[in-house]
Design a protein around this motif. Structure first.
Motif, PDB file in Angstrom:
ATOM      1  N   GLU A 296     -27.028 -18.496  -7.688  1.00 18.99           N
ATOM      2  CA  GLU A 296     -26.126 -17.621  -6.917  1.00 18.99           C
ATOM      3  C   GLU A 296     -26.467 -17.751  -5.433  1.00 18.99           C
ATOM      4  O   GLU A 296     -27.636 -17.668  -5.055  1.00 18.99           O
ATOM      5  CB  GLU A 296     -26.305 -16.168  -7.406  1.00 18.99           C
ATOM      6  CG  GLU A 296     -25.080 -15.284  -7.199  1.00 18.99           C
ATOM      7  CD  GLU A 296     -23.809 -15.894  -7.782  1.00 18.99           C
ATOM      8  OE1 GLU A 296     -22.836 -16.038  -7.037  1.00 18.99           O
ATOM      9  OE2 GLU A 296     -23.827 -16.270  -8.986  1.00 18.99           O
ATOM     10  N   GLY A 297     -25.469 -18.006  -4.609  1.00 16.48           N
ATOM     11  CA  GLY A 297     -25.690 -18.065  -3.166  1.00 16.48           C
ATOM     12  C   GLY A 297     -26.168 -19.424  -2.667  1.00 16.48           C
ATOM     13  O   GLY A 297     -26.164 -19.670  -1.459  1.00 16.48           O
ATOM     14  N   GLU A 298     -26.568 -20.330  -3.551  1.00 16.23           N
ATOM     15  CA  GLU A 298     -27.020 -21.659  -3.137  1.00 16.23           C
ATOM     16  C   GLU A 298     -25.822 -22.486  -2.691  1.00 16.23           C
ATOM     17  O   GLU A 298     -24.743 -22.368  -3.274  1.00 16.23           O
ATOM     18  CB  GLU A 298     -27.711 -22.351  -4.318  1.00 16.23           C
ATOM     19  CG  GLU A 298     -28.672 -23.437  -3.885  1.00 16.23           C
ATOM     20  CD  GLU A 298     -29.370 -24.070  -5.106  1.00 16.23           C
ATOM     21  OE1 GLU A 298     -29.783 -25.218  -4.995  1.00 16.23           O
ATOM     22  OE2 GLU A 298     -29.461 -23.381  -6.157  1.00 16.23           O
ATOM     23  N   ALA A 299     -26.016 -23.290  -1.640  1.00 16.03           N
ATOM     24  CA  ALA A 299     -24.881 -24.013  -1.073  1.00 16.03           C
ATOM     25  C   ALA A 299     -24.989 -25.510  -1.357  1.00 16.03           C
ATOM     26  O   ALA A 299     -26.079 -26.016  -1.625  1.00 16.03           O
ATOM     27  CB  ALA A 299     -24.790 -23.788   0.426  1.00 16.03           C
ATOM     28  N   GLU A 305     -16.782 -23.786  -9.681  1.00 15.35           N
ATOM     29  CA  GLU A 305     -17.221 -22.881 -10.734  1.00 15.35           C
ATOM     30  C   GLU A 305     -16.574 -23.330 -12.049  1.00 15.35           C
ATOM     31  O   GLU A 305     -15.462 -23.866 -12.042  1.00 15.35           O
ATOM     32  CB  GLU A 305     -16.778 -21.454 -10.418  1.00 15.35           C
ATOM     33  CG  GLU A 305     -17.056 -21.059  -8.968  1.00 15.35           C
ATOM     34  CD  GLU A 305     -17.825 -19.759  -8.883  1.00 15.35           C
ATOM     35  OE1 GLU A 305     -17.579 -18.902  -9.740  1.00 15.35           O
ATOM     36  OE2 GLU A 305     -18.683 -19.641  -7.978  1.00 15.35           O
ATOM     37  N   ARG A 350     -22.175 -22.504 -11.793  1.00 21.88           N
ATOM     38  CA  ARG A 350     -21.732 -23.046 -10.496  1.00 21.88           C
ATOM     39  C   ARG A 350     -22.287 -24.461 -10.387  1.00 21.88           C
ATOM     40  O   ARG A 350     -23.477 -24.683 -10.552  1.00 21.88           O
ATOM     41  CB  ARG A 350     -22.279 -22.200  -9.350  1.00 21.88           C
ATOM     42  CG  ARG A 350     -21.595 -20.860  -9.159  1.00 21.88           C
ATOM     43  CD  ARG A 350     -22.224 -20.134  -7.979  1.00 21.88           C
ATOM     44  NE  ARG A 350     -21.729 -20.616  -6.682  1.00 21.88           N
ATOM     45  CZ  ARG A 350     -22.512 -20.843  -5.641  1.00 21.88           C
ATOM     46  NH1 ARG A 350     -23.819 -20.691  -5.732  1.00 21.88           N
ATOM     47  NH2 ARG A 350     -21.976 -21.245  -4.481  1.00 21.88           N
TER      48      ARG A 350
END
Lengths: 366, 263
Positions: A296-299, A305, A350
C-alpha cells in the motif's frame, strides 16, 4: 583436439518441398569456436537447416560455406563434420570402442594411433570403463556421451547436434547441458545445435538463432534475445511474456506512453531508438518476473490493481494469474521465499513495474 | 503369454485338428520307411533299417543327394546375391518405381511353377542350357530370389536409416557403409532368405522335370521316378532324411532369429 573451429555460414538457404517452404531464405554466419543453437517449434525448419549443413538434404537454393569455401555440393562423407543424431544412431552391433573408432577406421588410421584416439575421446566423456560394452547396455545419458565421443574423435571441422538431449529425462538433461557446455569450452570447436527447448538454448549457447515457419526471426546472444525480443513470437517462444496492446498517446525523450483502455502504460526507450508516431498501435512485451507486488502506498512507473484469478506453487516461486480491468489477465511470478503475500484466489493486489521492464515488440507478420 | 485369456474349447480343438492334419502325412512316412517288407507299406513283423542302408549304399541315391546339394548351394548363392542387392537398391532409392520392381521380383512365387517351367524350357532349349547343372542353378536361383527379397526387405524396414546417415556423416563411403553397417544389421534377414532359397531348390520338382532329363537328376526327381516306376520303400527313407534335413535348416533359422532378437 586443439585447433580452433571453422566458420560455417549460410547464404540465402532455402529448401522447398513442393509448395511448402521448409527453409525460406535463411542467411546466417557462425564464428569460429562459437556454440550456435537453432531454436524453433517443430516444423520451423531448424532440423532441415542442420541436415543441409550436414549434407543429407540438398538445398533448393542458396549456399553453404565453410571458411568462405562453397561446400553446398559436397557429399556428407567428404564434409568432415561430426554429428550427434537425435536418438544417437549408435551402431548396435558394435561395442562402445568400435563405435568411437568407426570414423578412424573409415579414414584407415593405423591401429595404434586409432586406439590412442579412441581412448582419449572416451576419456573426454568419462566412459573409459565402458569401452567393451554394447550401446544397449548403457543408460541414455551414457549413450549420448558415446555419440559425442564418436562425433569428436576425428577432429571434425564442425560438430552438429540434432536435439541431442531430447531423449533424456529432465534432471539428466540439466546435467548434460552443463557437460556439453564444458565440453565445448574444452575442445574449442564450432558447435551447431538444434533444439525446441528454449531453456536448453539459453543455457548452452553463445548465440541463438530463432526460426519460425522456415524463416530466421531473430538471432543474438541469449540474454540479448531474452531482454530485447524483436517480435511477439520471439518474446512468447523464449520464456513467458505478457502482451499489452494499446495506442501511442505521448512521446518524450525518455520513451513513450500508450493507452490500454483507461490505463496509461509508460515505456522507456533507448535515446537512439526511433519514437513511435502518436496514434499508432503499439505492442509491449512484459516478462512475468519483472512485475512486482506493491505494498500500500508503494510507487512504480506503472501501477495497476487487480485480483488474483488463480495461482500455482512451483517450489521456487509462485505463478499468479491476476485479472486487471484494462490489461486483461497478467501473469506474474514471484519468489516463494519472502513473498509479500500468501496467494489466495480473488485477493486484491497492486502490481507495479518499471518503464524499462517491458519492451516494445512487433506483431508477427501473418 | 502369461496372464492372457485361455483359448476356448472350440479354438483348442480346431487348432489341434489343423496341426494334426498338417503333421500326420509326414509322420506316416516314418513307419513306412522302417518297414520290413519289400514294397511301400507299414511294417508287418519287425522294424528294419535296411531301406536306409539301401539309400546310403546306392550310388544313384547318393549321386542325386550330392547333386541336389550342390545345385541348392549354388542357386542359393545366386539368389542371395541378386535378392540382397535388389532389396538394398529398392530400399535406398525408395520411389514408387522401386515398389514395382519389388513386386516384379515376387513373380516367381506368384506365377504357377508349371507355367514358369514351360517358359524356361523353350528359352533354355535355344540357349543350350537344358539338362545342365548351370541351367538348373539359374532356374532355381531366379525362382529363389523372392524369398531373399522378402526377408531382406523386412530386415531393412527395421533398419534405422539414421545409422546409414551417421556412417556417411563420419566419412564412410557407400561401400564401407554397406560392409560395416548395413550388412551386419541385416545379416539375419539374409541368412533366413538363404535358408528358404536353399529349401526351395532342395525340394523343387516341377521345373527340374521340364529342363533336366538324364545328366541332372536331383533328389526330388529321383523320388518322383521311383514312385512312378516301382514302390521301393527306399523312397520313404529318403523322404525321412529330406524332412529331417529341412527341419534342421528351419531350426537353424529360428536360432538365428532368436539371436538377432536378443541382440
Amino acid at each position: 583436439m586443439s585447433s580452433a573451429g571453422h566458420a560455417p555460414s549460410l547464404q540465402g538457404l532455402s529448401k522447398h518441398y513442393g509448395s511448402f517452404r521448409a527453409v525460406d531464405d535463411v542467411s546466417l554466419s557462425v564464428e569460429r569456436g562459437q556454440f550456435l543453437t537453432l531454436l524453433g517449434p517443430s516444423g520451423s525448419g531448424k532440423t532441415t537447416i542442420l541436415m543441409c549443413v550436414a549434407g543429407f538434404v540438398a538445398p533448393t537454393s542458396g549456399a553453404i560455406l565453410l571458411d568462405g569455401r562453397d561446400i553446398t555440393a559436397l557429399p556428407p562423407e567428404r564434409r568432415d563434420f561430426g554429428m550427434v543424431f537425435q536418438g544417437y544412431a549408435l551402431f548396435p552391433h558394435m561395442t562402445v570402442a568400435e563405435n568411437v573408432a568407426f570414423p578412424l577406421r573409415v579414414r584407415k588410421l593405423p591401429t595404434a594411433e586409432r586406439d590412442a584416439k579412441v581412448r582419449a575421446a572416451l576419456d573426454l566423456v568419462q566412459l573409459e570403463r565402458f569401452a567393451d560394452r554394447r550401446p544397449s547396455q548403457l543408460s541414455g545419458g551414457q549413450q549420448q556421451r558415446v555419440a559425442l565421443a564418436r562425433a569428436l574423435v576425428f577432429d571434425p571441422a564442425l560438430l552438429l547436434l540434432d536435439e541431442p538431449l531430447s531423449a533424456l529425462d529432465k534432471k539428466l538433461r540439466a546435467e548434460l547441458q552443463e557437460e556439453l557446455r564444458a565440453l565445448h569450452r574444452r575442445v574449442g570447436r564450432t558447435f551447431i545445435n538444434v533444439t525446441h527447448d528454449q531453456e536448453e538454448a539459453l543455457s548452452m549457447s553463445d548465440r541463438v538463432a530463432i526460426l519460425n515457419h522456415g524463416k530466421l526471426v531473430q538471432e543474438g546472444a541469449p540474454a540479448a534475445l531474452y531482454e530485447r525480443p524483436r517480435t511477439r513470437f520471439v518474446a512468447d517462444f523464449l520464456g513467458k511474456s505478457n502482451f499489452l496492446t494499446g495506442t501511442v498517446r505521448e512521446a518524450h525523450p525518455g520513451g513513450f506512453a500508450i493507452a490500454v483502455g483507461a490505463t496509461r502504460v509508460v515505456q522507456a526507450l533507448d535515446p537512439a531508438a526511433p519514437r513511435p508516431a502518436l496514434g499508432t498501435p503499439a505492442l509491449l512485451s512484459l516478462r512475468p518476473e519483472k512485475i512486482a507486488l506493491l505494498a500500500e502506498g508503494e510507487a512504480a512507473d506503472n501501477v495497476v490493481e487487480g485480483r488474483i484469478l488463480s495461482w500455482a506453487y512451483l517450489g521456487a516461486g509462485f505463478a499468479l494469474s491476476v485479472a486487471t480491468p484494462d490489461l486483461g489477465v497478467l501473469r506474474v511470478t514471484l519468489p516463494a521465499w519472502g513473498a509479500p503475500i500468501a496467494p489466495v484466489e480473488r485477493l486484491p493486489v497492486r502490481l507495479g513495474w518499471s518503464a524499462a521492464a517491458s519492451v516494445p515488440v512487433e506483431e508477427d507478420a501473418a | 503369454m502369461d496372464g492372457a485369456h485361455r483359448p476356448g474349447r472350440f479354438a483348442t480343438v480346431s487348432a489341434w485338428t489343423v496341426a494334426i492334419y498338417l503333421v500326420l502325412p509326414i509322420t506316416i512316412i516314418l513307419p513306412v520307411s522302417m518297414t520290413d517288407q519289400r514294397f511301400l507299406s507299414l511294417p508287418k513283423e519287425a522294424l528294419s533299417l535296411r531301406h536306409y542302408a539301401t539309400v546310403l549304399g546306392s550310388a544313384e541315391w547318393l549321386g542325386s543327394i550330392v547333386q541336389s546339394f550342390w545345385i541348392a548351394l549354388a542357386s542359393t548363392l545366386l539368389a542371395v546375391v541378386a535378392g540382397t542387392l535388389c532389396a538394398i537398391g529398392c530400399w535406398r532409392i525408395s520411389r514408387r518405381s522401386t515398389d514395382l520392381i519389388r513386386g516384379l521380383m515376387l513373380l516367381p512365387i506368384i506365377i504357377p511353377s508349371i507355367v514358369y517351367a514351360v517358359g524356361l524350357y523353350r528359352y533354355f532349349a535355344r540357349l543350350g542350357l537344358l539338362d545342365s547343372f548351370l541351367g538348373v542353378v539359374i532356374a532355381h536361383g531366379v525362382t529363389g530370389i523372392p524369398y531373399v527379397v522378402i526377408t531382406v526387405a523386412t530386415a531393412l524396414a527395421a533398419f534405422d536409416p539414421r545409422l546409414e546417415q551417421a556412417a556417411r556423416g563420419m566419412g564412410a563411403s557407400l561401400g564401407q557403409t554397406l560392409r560395416w553397417v548395413i550388412l551386419p544389421r541385416i545379416a539375419p534377414g539374409i541368412a533366413s532368405g538363404a535358408i528358404f532359397a536353399f529349401i526351395h531348390s532342395w525340394d523343387e520338382l516341377v521345373i527340374v522335370l521340364f529342363i533336366a532329363s538324364r545328366d541332372v537328376f536331383t533328389l526330388p526327381r529321383r523320388i518322383w521316378d521311383g514312385i512312378n516306376e516301382n514302390l521301393d520303400p527306399a523312397m520313404a527313407a529318403v523322404a525321412v532324411l529330406l524332412v529331417v534335413f529341412t527341419v534342421l535348416l528351419l531350426l537353424l533359422d529360428m536360432a538365428l532369429r532368436r539371436r538377432r532378437d536378443a541382440a
